[in-house]
Design a protein around this motif. Sequence first.
Motif, PDB file in Angstrom:
ATOM      1  N   GLU A   1       0.823  -1.204   0.000  1.00 45.72           N
ATOM      2  CA  GLU A   1       0.000   0.000   0.000  1.00 45.72           C
ATOM      3  C   GLU A   1       0.864   1.265   0.000  1.00 45.72           C
ATOM      4  OE1 GLU A   1      -2.733   0.415   3.276  1.00 45.72           O
ATOM      5  OE2 GLU A   1      -3.569   2.271   2.445  1.00 45.72           O
ATOM      6  N   VAL A   2       1.925   1.228   0.806  1.00 43.53           N
ATOM      7  CA  VAL A   2       2.810   2.389   0.859  1.00 43.53           C
ATOM      8  C   VAL A   2       3.501   2.587  -0.486  1.00 43.53           C
ATOM      9  CG1 VAL A   2       4.909   3.323   1.918  1.00 43.53           C
ATOM     10  CG2 VAL A   2       3.158   2.253   3.346  1.00 43.53           C
ATOM     11  N   GLU A   3       3.988   1.495  -1.065  1.00 46.20           N
ATOM     12  CA  GLU A   3       4.678   1.601  -2.352  1.00 46.20           C
ATOM     13  C   GLU A   3       3.727   2.109  -3.427  1.00 46.20           C
ATOM     14  OE1 GLU A   3       7.976   1.452  -2.452  1.00 46.20           O
ATOM     15  OE2 GLU A   3       7.682   1.079  -0.311  1.00 46.20           O
ATOM     16  N   PHE A   4       2.499   1.592  -3.397  1.00 45.12           N
ATOM     17  CA  PHE A   4       1.495   2.017  -4.370  1.00 45.12           C
ATOM     18  C   PHE A   4       1.207   3.516  -4.218  1.00 45.12           C
ATOM     19  CE2 PHE A   4      -2.889   2.994  -5.469  1.00 45.12           C
ATOM     20  CZ  PHE A   4      -2.957   2.542  -6.779  1.00 45.12           C
ATOM     21  N   THR A   5       1.044   3.936  -2.977  1.00 43.95           N
ATOM     22  CA  THR A   5       0.734   5.347  -2.720  1.00 43.95           C
ATOM     23  C   THR A   5       1.861   6.253  -3.212  1.00 43.95           C
ATOM     24  OG1 THR A   5      -0.499   4.687  -0.760  1.00 43.95           O
ATOM     25  CG2 THR A   5       0.100   7.006  -0.910  1.00 43.95           C
ATOM     26  N   LYS A   6       3.097   5.858  -2.853  1.00 40.25           N
ATOM     27  CA  LYS A   6       4.263   6.652  -3.262  1.00 40.25           C
ATOM     28  C   LYS A   6       4.315   6.864  -4.766  1.00 40.25           C
ATOM     29  CE  LYS A   6       7.822   5.264  -0.066  1.00 40.25           C
ATOM     30  NZ  LYS A   6       9.035   4.459   0.060  1.00 40.25           N
ATOM     31  N   GLN A   7       3.946   5.795  -5.499  1.00 44.33           N
ATOM     32  CA  GLN A   7       4.038   5.856  -6.962  1.00 44.33           C
ATOM     33  C   GLN A   7       2.845   6.546  -7.605  1.00 44.33           C
ATOM     34  OE1 GLN A   7       6.799   4.949  -8.367  1.00 44.33           O
ATOM     35  NE2 GLN A   7       7.581   4.185  -6.396  1.00 44.33           N
ATOM     36  N   SER A   8       1.781   6.716  -6.853  1.00 46.81           N
ATOM     37  CA  SER A   8       0.546   7.184  -7.492  1.00 46.81           C
ATOM     38  C   SER A   8       0.671   8.633  -7.945  1.00 46.81           C
ATOM     39  CB  SER A   8      -0.656   6.999  -6.562  1.00 46.81           C
ATOM     40  OG  SER A   8      -0.793   8.118  -5.723  1.00 46.81           O
ATOM     41  N   GLU A   9       0.148   8.888  -9.137  1.00 47.42           N
ATOM     42  CA  GLU A   9       0.231  10.226  -9.734  1.00 47.42           C
ATOM     43  C   GLU A   9      -0.443  11.247  -8.836  1.00 47.42           C
ATOM     44  OE1 GLU A   9       2.040  11.172 -12.242  1.00 47.42           O
ATOM     45  OE2 GLU A   9       2.681   9.075 -12.434  1.00 47.42           O
ATOM     46  N   ARG A  10      -1.563  10.838  -8.242  1.00 47.14           N
ATOM     47  CA  ARG A  10      -2.324  11.737  -7.407  1.00 47.14           C
ATOM     48  C   ARG A  10      -1.516  12.210  -6.191  1.00 47.14           C
ATOM     49  NH1 ARG A  10      -7.040  13.368  -4.911  1.00 47.14           N
ATOM     50  NH2 ARG A  10      -6.571  12.802  -2.778  1.00 47.14           N
ATOM     51  N   PHE A  11      -0.897  11.229  -5.503  1.00 48.13           N
ATOM     52  CA  PHE A  11      -0.104  11.569  -4.318  1.00 48.13           C
ATOM     53  C   PHE A  11       1.086  12.447  -4.701  1.00 48.13           C
ATOM     54  CE2 PHE A  11       3.340  10.511  -1.241  1.00 48.13           C
ATOM     55  CZ  PHE A  11       2.752  11.046  -0.109  1.00 48.13           C
ATOM     56  N   LYS A  12       1.747  12.070  -5.793  1.00 51.03           N
ATOM     57  CA  LYS A  12       2.916  12.852  -6.217  1.00 51.03           C
ATOM     58  C   LYS A  12       2.520  14.294  -6.526  1.00 51.03           C
ATOM     59  CE  LYS A  12       4.586   9.722  -9.203  1.00 51.03           C
ATOM     60  NZ  LYS A  12       5.471   9.099 -10.207  1.00 51.03           N
ATOM     61  N   ALA A  13       1.378  14.430  -7.212  1.00 51.49           N
ATOM     62  CA  ALA A  13       0.919  15.781  -7.570  1.00 51.49           C
ATOM     63  C   ALA A  13       0.526  16.566  -6.319  1.00 51.49           C
ATOM     64  CB  ALA A  13      -0.253  15.687  -8.540  1.00 51.49           C
ATOM     65  N   LEU A  14      -0.180  15.910  -5.403  1.00 50.90           N
ATOM     66  CA  LEU A  14      -0.574  16.587  -4.155  1.00 50.90           C
ATOM     67  C   LEU A  14       0.654  17.081  -3.403  1.00 50.90           C
ATOM     68  CD1 LEU A  14      -3.456  14.274  -2.831  1.00 50.90           C
ATOM     69  CD2 LEU A  14      -3.661  16.722  -3.318  1.00 50.90           C
ATOM     70  N   LYS A  15       1.691  16.247  -3.371  1.00 47.20           N
ATOM     71  CA  LYS A  15       2.923  16.609  -2.660  1.00 47.20           C
ATOM     72  C   LYS A  15       3.588  17.816  -3.308  1.00 47.20           C
ATOM     73  CE  LYS A  15       5.589  14.606  -0.157  1.00 47.20           C
ATOM     74  NZ  LYS A  15       5.997  15.077   1.180  1.00 47.20           N
ATOM     75  N   VAL A  16       3.782  17.734  -4.615  1.00 47.85           N
ATOM     76  CA  VAL A  16       4.475  18.814  -5.319  1.00 47.85           C
ATOM     77  C   VAL A  16       3.725  20.129  -5.131  1.00 47.85           C
ATOM     78  CG1 VAL A  16       5.012  19.728  -7.613  1.00 47.85           C
ATOM     79  CG2 VAL A  16       5.579  17.364  -7.043  1.00 47.85           C
ATOM     80  N   LEU A  17       2.397  20.075  -5.279  1.00 52.34           N
ATOM     81  CA  LEU A  17       1.621  21.313  -5.232  1.00 52.34           C
ATOM     82  C   LEU A  17       1.513  21.867  -3.813  1.00 52.34           C
ATOM     83  CD1 LEU A  17      -1.166  20.405  -7.834  1.00 52.34           C
ATOM     84  CD2 LEU A  17       0.870  21.821  -8.200  1.00 52.34           C
ATOM     85  N   THR A  18       1.307  20.991  -2.817  1.00 49.19           N
ATOM     86  CA  THR A  18       1.188  21.513  -1.447  1.00 49.19           C
ATOM     87  C   THR A  18       2.552  21.888  -0.871  1.00 49.19           C
ATOM     88  OG1 THR A  18       1.192  19.282  -0.510  1.00 49.19           O
ATOM     89  CG2 THR A  18      -0.969  20.319  -0.870  1.00 49.19           C
ATOM     90  N   ASP A  19       3.627  21.479  -1.531  1.00 45.47           N
ATOM     91  CA  ASP A  19       4.948  21.944  -1.113  1.00 45.47           C
ATOM     92  C   ASP A  19       5.135  23.420  -1.437  1.00 45.47           C
ATOM     93  OD1 ASP A  19       6.025  19.865   0.232  1.00 45.47           O
ATOM     94  OD2 ASP A  19       7.228  19.078  -1.427  1.00 45.47           O
ATOM     95  N   ILE A  20       4.245  23.963  -2.263  1.00 48.05           N
ATOM     96  CA  ILE A  20       4.310  25.410  -2.535  1.00 48.05           C
ATOM     97  C   ILE A  20       3.757  26.126  -1.314  1.00 48.05           C
ATOM     98  CG2 ILE A  20       3.531  27.299  -4.034  1.00 48.05           C
ATOM     99  CD1 ILE A  20       2.955  25.158  -6.195  1.00 48.05           C
ATOM    100  N   PHE A  21       4.551  27.034  -0.772  1.00 51.10           N
ATOM    101  CA  PHE A  21       4.103  27.854   0.356  1.00 51.10           C
ATOM    102  C   PHE A  21       2.780  28.506  -0.029  1.00 51.10           C
ATOM    103  CE2 PHE A  21       4.200  32.099   2.447  1.00 51.10           C
ATOM    104  CZ  PHE A  21       4.374  31.721   3.764  1.00 51.10           C
TER     105      PHE A  21
END
Length: 367
Positions: A98-118
């Motif tokens: 589940e963790v590996e799947f989440t890490k790879q998921s486009e949705r999670f990656k996009a959420l991370k990149v975008l919310t990393d913006i102050f």
Amino acid sequence: QIDEAEVVAFSVPSYACLRRTTLDNHNPVLTDALSLLAENAELSDEDGRGVAFRRAAAVLKALPEPVTGVTQLRGLPCLGGHSLRVIRDILENGASSEVEFTKQSERFKALKVLTDIFGVGAKTAERWIRDGIHSLHQLQESGQTLNRAQQAGLEHYDDLKQPVTKAEADAIGEIVEEAVVSVLPGAQITLIGGFRRGKLTGHDVDFLITHPEEVLSLQGFLLYQKTTRNSYLEAKDGPARPASNMDRFERCFSIFKLADAEKRGTKQTENTPEDTCRLAAHSRWRAVRVDLVVSPISQFAFALLGWTGSKLFERELRRWAGHEKAMSLSSHALYDNKQGRYLKATSEEEIFTYLGLEYIPPSERNA
Ligand code: DGT
Ligand code: MG
């Protein structure tokens, strides 16, 4: 069949504020996995699940040694079926699917990149993703309107992604101190957040400034600032502070302009056009997130306790206060519901005593 004799392993109280959690984590692989699932839940507007994973991770952080088998976890609090499944997966297969799947998921990656913006929270990121925006590049091309915080966040994205070191935190502390003391000779500046708990790096630097009677002038250092006023009602009597007093602030999220170490000796100046087009390779300053919290002296101990963290430790303290002591704890005050009055305190130790808790120093609040 499990031999009962070998089962007794660890004993951990269920409230994190009853535990001493240092930075010496013996189960980083397990806690990283659970923290990632917590983060994914929080980014997906599933706060309940997020807290459950945070609690499970915090219990593992409190263990005195590495977990090698799930039988050792019997009887431990806060480990729900889902968390146990993840732990078992890692202990038995080396990784959680589940963790590996989440890490790879486009949705999670996009959420991370975008919310990393102050200045970008989960809600905004979610909306952008629905519009097909998954990367900074796509965001820039999209023509989305960004508010001032987000513009500053995007501009300083790479800097702000770099962890802040303790040395940088101390350097900023000196500058903040000098600026504050020059307008407020009696003011006191305290490093709070993760650095107060002994962390060596952080995503920002948090300071508590006590007794503000004047406007803070950090103008030359701040690349961005957003302030919120203290709307808390003073303990016993009286309404909130006059709404007209715009210069007072309770919290200031800012992006700080910190000169490189070799340049710090010299006085910092306003932004110049040259700064704006500096090359990363030759940078003479970097942007750092700085969170300034201001509290009147009467609230100092509550603010100090409330802003030192960790977030889970704070949550657990409030839960303990409410559920076990019929008290309401905030970063402004402690209210005793049974006595119907506010309890005054001038130190963190006093607050722990009111709550019937053994004092836990900051370095052991890393739940
Ligand atoms: P970091 O910066 O990622 O290394 O980790 P921390 O622990 O410094 O976390 P940070 O900077 O987000 O927040 C500092 C502490 O302040 C945190 O541990 C709990 C507290 N805190 C954060 N946000 C709020 C808030 O909105 N209200 C209150 N009362 N406390 C907060
Ligand atoms: Mg912090």
